[in-house]
Design a protein around this motif. Structure first.
Motif, mmCIF file in Angstrom:
data_model
loop_
_atom_site.group_PDB
_atom_site.id
_atom_site.type_symbol
_atom_site.label_atom_id
_atom_site.label_comp_id
_atom_site.label_asym_id
_atom_site.label_seq_id
_atom_site.Cartn_x
_atom_site.Cartn_y
_atom_site.Cartn_z
ATOM 1 N N ILE A 344 0.838 -1.207 0.000
ATOM 2 C CA ILE A 344 0.000 0.000 0.000
ATOM 3 C C ILE A 344 0.865 1.245 0.000
ATOM 4 O O ILE A 344 0.620 2.208 -0.745
ATOM 5 N N ILE A 345 1.891 1.240 0.838
ATOM 6 C CA ILE A 345 2.795 2.393 0.892
ATOM 7 C C ILE A 345 3.490 2.589 -0.451
ATOM 8 O O ILE A 345 3.614 3.712 -0.962
ATOM 9 N N VAL A 349 3.169 5.936 -2.860
ATOM 10 C CA VAL A 349 4.354 6.689 -3.279
ATOM 11 C C VAL A 349 4.444 6.753 -4.801
ATOM 12 O O VAL A 349 4.732 7.808 -5.386
ATOM 13 N N GLN A 350 4.203 5.635 -5.464
ATOM 14 C CA GLN A 350 4.256 5.616 -6.921
ATOM 15 C C GLN A 350 3.202 6.526 -7.535
ATOM 16 O O GLN A 350 3.427 7.134 -8.584
ATOM 17 N N ALA A 351 2.048 6.628 -6.868
ATOM 18 C CA ALA A 351 0.954 7.416 -7.443
ATOM 19 C C ALA A 351 1.157 8.917 -7.265
ATOM 20 O O ALA A 351 0.719 9.702 -8.118
ATOM 21 N N PHE A 722 -3.138 4.773 -13.654
ATOM 22 C CA PHE A 722 -2.636 4.378 -12.333
ATOM 23 C C PHE A 722 -1.723 3.166 -12.431
ATOM 24 O O PHE A 722 -0.723 3.069 -11.712
ATOM 25 N N LEU A 723 -2.085 2.243 -13.332
ATOM 26 C CA LEU A 723 -1.235 1.064 -13.502
ATOM 27 C C LEU A 723 0.134 1.454 -14.049
ATOM 28 O O LEU A 723 1.160 0.896 -13.626
ATOM 29 N N ARG A 728 5.913 1.821 -12.925
ATOM 30 C CA ARG A 728 7.092 2.512 -13.443
ATOM 31 C C ARG A 728 8.310 2.222 -12.568
ATOM 32 O O ARG A 728 8.187 2.016 -11.353
ATOM 33 N N VAL A 729 9.444 2.242 -13.206
ATOM 34 C CA VAL A 729 10.697 1.937 -12.505
ATOM 35 C C VAL A 729 11.502 3.206 -12.273
ATOM 36 O O VAL A 729 12.022 3.435 -11.186
#
Length: 730
Positions: A344-345, A349-351, A722-723, A728-729
């Motif tokens: 979840i974290i 963070v990615q979003a 969102f995906l 993403r890297v």
């Protein structure tokens, strides 16, 4: 010596103890039983002997032995014990070690009531005779205590000094170890210590010689272990049993220790001892002993239990046995929530973190080559020459590119340095320059063949535009030196240094300047180096507006013609001529040609033309080369409208094609290779946009000859999902 009695002398040990007289004092109050009563059974723990012992008076004439040897009654099962030689000085004829072992014999466990019934009774009917102590100073002093006699038919006839009717012998030993006897003082009339059968918390003193009773003394508690050690330490060194030196036999000393008070019943009860306590109470100390405070200690905290064991303890249920399955299940239960939380974290963070900036990528060929052979220009037969197209490259060259005198062509660098330090906009006149005396004086050198502006006087004002026009068209040497002093604040040498530094910046490797005008033959350069400078000059529109003029009128009204006769024909832009006897005719020229919608600039230089007239020769040769180069210039469509030339990448894996919005035509000549480049036009690329939106620019070539065409999105550029953000890297 035991406390409570003085050590008898050697003579006294050999005298048998006579029977007590009627007028003699009692040695100790022996317990008396009622007629026909039996002695109660002695408790081995609680029973105590409370002696009221007083030492015999010092100086008695007929002091007897402190203890009389026991005698056997007729009919006893065991004969009287014979005196043992070599006894201690405390008790004649009795070995204390033997007495201790007798007291510990198993037959001493006989019932005390049976022993009391079998013991002889006194005249009053008591179970044992009463012992009286001799009076102080009596001639017929008797023994301090009478030994109990066995009644006929008793189970045991021998008794040690500590034997009493109805008393267990082992108990007697412990009684002897208890403190409580009062030590007699020297010279007192009290009788020696006698055996007492009565138990009690206090010991009564024996009556004195005049019949008065001694005051009662409280029994002082004595540590048994300490008393034994003290008795053992009192024997003199070098004596085995104390007899030779008058010491005390250490084993016998155990029997002579004063008894302790009876233990209270409460002390025999059990005590509650907590398993865990913050404070540990000290054990009860005997009365009179020093108080020792117990050390305060705390139990160390226990380590925390595992979660399942703690739950089992709280629920009062034992933890189930550990198995591989339970271990796996427990680990899954523990790590699964942690893993979910971490995911979840990570997703959050990615979003929320910033998206990468979209980039443009060229997918079409990065270069285009025109068809045909490389052109060959009509060069003159002497000197050196070089021809190039701005932003496209070298068209052609001839001769050895080496440093030669260039004459007034050096004034092109003077104009470039002044405009670099003090830029001039197109159509502007610029600041005013005051003519000094030196400029006026140098103006008169025209009489010696120099090119000068001889119309200026000291104090006149020239604008920057007029000064540059006088420099480039009539090629006035006095104005070149005036501009050098104006730019640097008065130093021509400093200005020359600037000229050479600028040449180095432009890559003019064969160039060296020694004066601002080029009059000196030491100012040298090459055709290639001058073309490099010319390509920079054609980018300055204010200067090109001057050099392309066929003539110029000074502030005084005098008109001066341009020695560059190429202008104003064929799109020539002039630049600068230079001629001296040593340098010959030299010309740096430029021209432009419209190819399609592109204004293409070409720059050339021809040096070392000595055919007279030299200035006309160099102009004629330069004109042929210029026009031939213009003819070679051609346009070719290298990208058609709607053709995909690149793509935009949003940095998350989404790529959208880019297409040219119109035909892309490149300017060049046969054999020329031009470069293509896709740029963002100094604008940021959006994260999302609709199809047809202009995103960047496709450029071909460099400088004035550069061709630019806009490119647009072929399809919609959608915002990152969102995906896409999650996976993403970068």
């Amino acid at each position: 010596m035991r406390p409570g009695g003085a050590a008898p002398s050697a003579e006294q040990e050999a005298v048998p103890a006579p029977s007590t007289g009627a007028d003699s004092g009692t040695a100790g109050d022996a317990p008396k039983s009622a007629p026909g009563s039996a002695e109660p059974e002695a408790d081995p723990v609680r029973s105590e002997v409370l002696p009221a012992a007083s030492a015999p008076a010092a100086g008695s004439d007929a002091a007897q032995t402190a203890d009389a040897a026991p005698t056997s009654a007729p009919g006893s099962a065991e004969p009287d014990a014979a005196p043992v030689t070599g006894g201690t000085s405390d008790e004649p004829g009795v070995d204390r070690k033997t007495a201790i072992f007798k007291a510990l014999r198993p037959e001493a466990k006989a019932d005390s009531r049976t022993a009391a019934d079998a013991a002889p009774k006194s005249a009053t009917g008591s179970a044992e005779p009463e012992a009286s102590a001799p009076a102080a100073g009596s001639d017929a002093a008797q023994a301090a205590g009478s030994a109990p006699k066995s009644a006929p038919g008793s189970a045991e006839s021998d008794a040690g000094p500590a034997d009493e009717p109805g008393v267990d012998r082992k108990t007697a030993v412990f009684k002897a170890l208890k403190p409580g006897g009062a030590a007699p003082s020297a010279g007192s009339g009290a009788a020696p210590e006698g055996d007492v059968a009565e138990s009690g918390p206090e010991a009564k003193a024996a009556p004195s010689a005049d019949g008065a009773a001694a005051p009662e003394a409280d029994a002082a508690p004595v540590d048994r272990k300490t008393a034994v050690l003290k008795a053992l330490d009192s024997a003199p060194a070098g004596s085995e049993d104390g007899a030779a030196t008058g010491g005390v036999d250490q084993p016998t000393a155990m029997l002579k220790l004063p008894p302790q008070p009876a233990e209270l019943p409460a002390e025999r009860t059990s005590k509650f001892v907590p398993l865990r306590a913050d404070e540990v109470r000290a054990p009860a100390q005997p009365a009179g002993s020093p108080v020792v405070e117990a050390e305060r200690t705390r139990q160390q905290p226990m380590p925390p239990l595992p979660p399942l064991d703690l739950l089992a303890e709280l629920t009062n249920k034992p933890a189930p046995p550990e198995t591989p399955t339970r271990t796996v299940v427990r680990r899954v239960k523990i790590w699964t929530p942690l893993l979910v939380l971490a995911l979840i974290i990570f997703a959050v963070v990615q979003a929320v973190r910033p998206l990468p900036t979209p980039s443009l990528k060229l997918t079409a060929n990065s270069a285009y080559t025109f068809e045909g052979d490389k052109p060959a220009l009509p060069w003159p037969g002497e000197g050196q020459g070089f021809m190039a197209a701005t932003g496209l490259g070298t068209v052609d060259s001839f001769g050895e590119q080496k440093a030669v005198p260039i004459g007034s062509v050096a004034k092109a660098m003077t104009a470039y340095v002044v405009l670099k330090d003090k830029p001039l906009k197109k159509g502007a006149q610029g600041p005013s320059i005051t003519v000094d005396a030196k400029a006026e004086e140098d103006g008169g050198l025209d009489a010696q063949g120099e090119s000068t502006l001889n119309t200026v006087k000291e104090g006149d004002k020239l604008t920057q535009h007029d000064a540059l026009a006088a420099l480039m068209i009539p090629s006035a040497n006095n104005i070149a030196r005036l501009l050098a002093r104006w730019d640097t604040g008065g130093s021509e040498e400093e200005f020359v240094k600037k000229m050479n530094d600028t040449a180095a910046e432009l890559g003019m490797k064969n160039t060296k300047y020694t004066d601002p005008s080029g009059l000196d033959a030491t100012t040298v350069s090459s055709a290639e180096d001058q073309v490099k400078l010319g390509q920079e000059l054609v980018e300055i529109e204010a200067l090109m507006d001057i050099t392309k003029l066929p003539e110029w009128t000074d502030p005084s009204g005098k008109t001066w013609r341009n020695y560059n006769t190429l202008v104003p024909y064929d799109g020539a832009l002039g630049i600068k001529t230079g001629s001296t006897t040593k340098a010959g005719g030299n010309l740096l020229f430029a021209a432009h040609k419209m190819v399609g919608d592109t204004d293409q600039l070409i720059v050339g230089a021809i040096l070392g033309q000595h055919q007279a007239p030299i200035i006309d020769t160099v102009n004629a040769a330069s004109k042929e080369v210029m026009r031939a180069t213009q003819d070679e210039l051609d346009g070719a469509t290298i990208v058609k409208k709607g053709q995909v030339v690149g793509e935009v990448d949003n940095g998350l894996g989404t790529k959208v094609p880019l297409v040219a919005v119109e035909d892309v035509k490149a300017v060049g000549w046969s054999g020329l290779t031009v470069k293509l480049e896709l740029t963002d036009g100094a604008k940021s690329v959006p994260q999302s946009a609709a199809a047809g939106t202009h995103i960047g620019t496709l450029t071909v070539g460099e400088g004035k000859s550069q061709v630019e065409v806009a490119v647009a999105l072929q399809s919609d550029l959608a915002e990152a999902s969102f995906l896409d953000k999650l996976t993403r890297v970068g």
